[in-house]
Write a protein that holds these residues in place. Structure first.
Motif, PDB file in Angstrom:
ATOM      1  N   PHE A  40       0.847  -1.200   0.000  1.00 51.18           N
ATOM      2  CA  PHE A  40       0.000   0.000   0.000  1.00 51.18           C
ATOM      3  C   PHE A  40       0.883   1.252   0.000  1.00 51.18           C
ATOM      4  CE2 PHE A  40      -3.476  -2.789   1.818  1.00 51.18           C
ATOM      5  CZ  PHE A  40      -4.392  -2.569   0.814  1.00 51.18           C
ATOM      6  N   LYS A  41       1.926   1.224   0.871  1.00 51.85           N
ATOM      7  CA  LYS A  41       2.817   2.396   0.953  1.00 51.85           C
ATOM      8  C   LYS A  41       3.488   2.668  -0.388  1.00 51.85           C
ATOM      9  CE  LYS A  41       4.197   2.490   5.835  1.00 51.85           C
ATOM     10  NZ  LYS A  41       5.181   1.919   6.760  1.00 51.85           N
ATOM     11  N   SER A  42       4.049   1.600  -0.977  1.00 51.92           N
ATOM     12  CA  SER A  42       4.824   1.806  -2.209  1.00 51.92           C
ATOM     13  C   SER A  42       3.929   2.223  -3.368  1.00 51.92           C
ATOM     14  CB  SER A  42       5.603   0.532  -2.567  1.00 51.92           C
ATOM     15  OG  SER A  42       4.701  -0.498  -2.883  1.00 51.92           O
ATOM     16  N   ASN A  43       2.605   2.009  -3.212  1.00 50.65           N
ATOM     17  CA  ASN A  43       1.674   2.465  -4.251  1.00 50.65           C
ATOM     18  C   ASN A  43       1.058   3.821  -3.890  1.00 50.65           C
ATOM     19  OD1 ASN A  43       1.035   0.446  -6.630  1.00 50.65           O
ATOM     20  ND2 ASN A  43       1.561  -0.779  -4.832  1.00 50.65           N
ATOM     21  N   GLY A  44       1.647   4.452  -2.864  1.00 48.56           N
ATOM     22  CA  GLY A  44       1.245   5.820  -2.564  1.00 48.56           C
ATOM     23  C   GLY A  44       0.005   5.974  -1.712  1.00 48.56           C
ATOM     24  N   PHE A  45      -0.437   4.906  -1.078  1.00 46.14           N
ATOM     25  CA  PHE A  45      -1.603   5.007  -0.199  1.00 46.14           C
ATOM     26  C   PHE A  45      -1.184   5.694   1.095  1.00 46.14           C
ATOM     27  CE2 PHE A  45      -4.980   2.108  -1.905  1.00 46.14           C
ATOM     28  CZ  PHE A  45      -4.329   1.775  -3.076  1.00 46.14           C
ATOM     29  N   LYS A  46      -2.128   6.344   1.715  1.00 42.76           N
ATOM     30  CA  LYS A  46      -1.907   6.932   3.031  1.00 42.76           C
ATOM     31  C   LYS A  46      -1.981   5.787   4.052  1.00 42.76           C
ATOM     32  CE  LYS A  46      -4.102  10.098   6.214  1.00 42.76           C
ATOM     33  NZ  LYS A  46      -5.404  10.711   6.485  1.00 42.76           N
TER      34      LYS A  46
END
Lengths: 474, 474
Positions: A40-46
């Motif tokens: 999720f982080k690496s795909n730019g999610f908060k």
């Protein structure tokens, strides 16, 4: 057609969607798995700790890649099942711990029971998919039971089957065993052969087991069935509208993870959310709120153009009585009629998932056949009306003695397997049995008609070796 | 909403209509009643002996005057029922000769049984209309039994009820007894208080009893329920399309007679056509063809903008088992969902109409309540979604301990009367009963809760005097 069942307006569908988007953005969903969080982080999610927040754009992107339909390939390719559109799978009960005997007395289930259900699925004319965890075998170690169940699924039956998402490792075992049957993991990526039940832990959580399984399944292109089971008044609000918004948010969060792992990997969405009975505190699966929520949930799936899942033939009865009959029928007719694509619990389940019954399995099969027949259209053509024949027989005529009647009588109507159609005297002469008593009698015939499907002996040996190896490791 | 149940296209509806018109024009319908024949003749119909031929214009004129909805006024005006549109009546089983005991053993029915059913209807929360011939009392003379049944209907129950169309004289007795309760025959003309079941003798006949009853009922503005019961393969073709054309023709012929007698007199159209089981030769009321035909028949009624009739809770089982449960549920859900306005056999019927069961009556009542609840819409508004509450409870929160949950818990969900919702241990402690066994236990409570509704003592006396006078005459 006039329909007294609620059809959501576009405005209502959007209102549920918007509420879900709001919840995903502000409350978020917790995933207890580091790889999931990293993804999720690496795909730019908060992300805050283990809580992931979703924008509508995130969700829309996942919905863009998740397929509307796909095919589950069976070990016998002729038994492969299309999922989506007008096609649907019927899988047996799931998650029971006990076997219910004919009088309703429960006993602990064993692997032998599990394998009997595999044999019943294999010999079924209507249950077209094998389950997983149809009953939890008490005679096996919990940590390795999934290996024996998967082995049984593959060897006893050549229909598509459900995978073992009890942990990330168990899911990985399933992927490895599929590899033994269908070739390398890489080949597996191209062809879904299993569908696995992923249940969020409401409200708004995916456990390590579930999050890890989503990643493994999506990576190897195996279908995830996102099946919310929100219990109104306990793990969700009493308001069914609020519950729909919550379960929709939970489902969409799971779908999004699967599409991040592998865009285009197959998903099925829905659930069997239900209410808590306020007098007993028990889950009330036979309640009228269940078909109502089922219909609403299918409409949400269609809104997103995703294959829809429902849980059917559910009941709060502990034996196969009239309550079990009517509660099962109400969920099944609603779900199949309203367009669901995957039906869990289509045969055998009793007592709000507490037990499986061999007798109910047989009765539910008959019910499934009847419901499918009800939904077959009547052909309305000049030829089918055949007005000249009606004119010929005329006023007060007898159709029974017409050659055409004799010609058509073997094929015109649905032929049931086991319901009573005898008159009172014939039924009395037959021992005046209830349908569950008749079902108990046919089980042995069914099991003795079972023929183990062909399998390459080397594959069978390799599967057994894998099971043994893993049992030693765990 | 996606719907896998067949919705007829306008072309298909017109094709059935056109075939019916052709049959009415070329085959015609026989009416065994001179007054009926004279009426058709004096209105310019083509008549040959007792066979009447209908033009499309004749039928259209009748359809123009038959009302789309009307009100059945009850002895207790608060219990009056609207028929048509979204409103519907639920009436108990009809036409059984036997009482089925809990083990399925049948015995001859008596007037005391009939009166018990009147008491069950009176105390029912969901059966809103009293029947006629719920069981045929074997302890009465056949020629005068209708008088005792009508008397029981009126005195034991203050809901609307079904009339006695067993002969023209019996229908006239009904009209006279209505006159005693509601005033002169002339007043009766303005207010339908009964609905009577008119069944054509398929193919294409109305007996003297039925034709005479139509005339008496229409004349005094009492509703005729045209209920075709074509048996595919016996009194109609095996082809369901052909059967629909035939039953539609028969129904429209009856409607036309009623409108000639009294334009605007209330009618309900439909039926419970079924198939003959090809292995036993028995009527198969629980077959999937029945809900299929029910849906088609309701669509034809809506096509003509007439109130629709269906027969529900029908089964081929001889006791209240899982077969009885699921077969009853499939017809009931289909009919109510698809918009029917009058449901016969909504409670108590078993064995393809052969018997009534007190236990099944109680179980069917529960089923009716459940189906009605399923069809209640979920309110989708910002207020009902109540997103702030879901946000407040948040990830992993427990709804059970929220004040709002406690506030809503008494009213949020449907409260069943008698289905099991207990967990396995609770159910075991309660004696591990099937629902039919539980139903047997509640019947005495229900009957002892019965209070005879108020009635003017003079009216009761006059009714009794009428019954006595007619018994002496017949």
């Amino acid at each position: 057609m006039h329909d007294r069942m609620q059809t959501f307006t576009a405005e209502e569908l959007n209102k549920i969607h918007d509420a879900s988007m709001d919840l995903l953005k502000t409350v978020g969903v917790r995933f207890d798995d580091n790889e999931a969080i990293d993804l999720f982080k690496s795909n730019g999610f908060k992300v805050d700790g283990k809580t992931v927040f979703f924008s509508e754009k995130n969700i829309r992107r996942a919905l863009d890649t998740a397929p509307s339909n796909f095919k589950l390939v069976a070990r016998d390719p002729a038994k492969s099942i299309a999922i989506g559109g007008d096609d649907f799978a019927l899988a047996p009960g799931y998650g029971a711990s006990f076997i219910s005997t004919i009088g309703g007395l429960q006993r602990e289930a064993t692997l032998a029971d599990y394998q009997k259900f595999c044999q019943l699925v294999q010999t079924s004319k209507v249950i077209n998919m094998n389950g997983f965890l149809m009953v939890a075998p008490w005679d096996l170690q919990a940590e390795t039971a999934h290996l024996d169940m998967l082995y049984s699924n593959i060897v006893f039956c050549d229909k598509p089957f459900m995978g073992s998402p009890v942990s990330r490792e168990a899911t990985h075992d399933c992927i490895n065993m599929l590899g033994i049957v269908w070739g390398s993991k890489e080949k597996r990526r191209e062809m879904p052969v299993t569908a696995s039940l992923i249940t969020p832990l409401s409200p708004f959580r995916y456990t390590a087991e579930m999050a890890g399984s989503i990643i493994e399944l999506a990576r190897y292109n195996q279908a995830c069935i996102f099946g919310a089971l929100v219990m109104a008044g306990s793990s969700g609000p009493m308001s069914l509208a609020g519950l729909l918004a919550q379960q929709n948010a939970e489902i969409l969060a799971g779908v999004t993870l699967s599409q991040l792992v592998n865009p285009g990997s197959p998903v099925i969405v829905g659930g069997t959310s239900a209410i808590m009975d306020m007098r007993t505190g028990c889950l009330a699966m036979g309640s009228p709120e269940v078909p109502k929520l089922t219909s609403a949930t299918i409409q949400m799936a269609k809104f997103y153009k995703l294959p829809a899942r429902a849980g059917c033939c559910v009941t709060d009865a502990h034996l196969t009585d009239a309550q079990a009959g009517f509660e099962s029928a109400l969920t099944l007719l609603t779900a199949i009629r309203n367009g669901t694509n995957f039906i869990l619990h289509a045969a055998g389940i009793l007592g709000s998932y507490s037990a499986m019954s061999f007798e109910k399995f047989i009765v539910d099969e008959e019910l499934c056949c009847v419901v499918i027949e009800i939904l077959k259209p009547i052909e309305i053509t000049d030829q089918s009306i055949d007005i000249d024949f009606i004119k010929e027989v005329g006023i007060g005529g007898d159709y029974l003695i017409q050659t055409k009647t004799l010609e058509q009588c073997r094929t015109a109507f649905f032929l049931p397997n086991m319901v009573n159609r005898k008159g009172y005297n014939g039924w009395q002469d037959d021992g005046h049995k209830r349908i569950d008593e008749k079902a108990a009698e046919v089980i042995n015939d069914r099991l003795s008609s079972y023929v183990k499907p062909d399998i390459d002996p080397q594959i069978e040996k390799d599967l057994l070796a894998y099971v043994q190896k893993r049992k030693n490791e765990i």
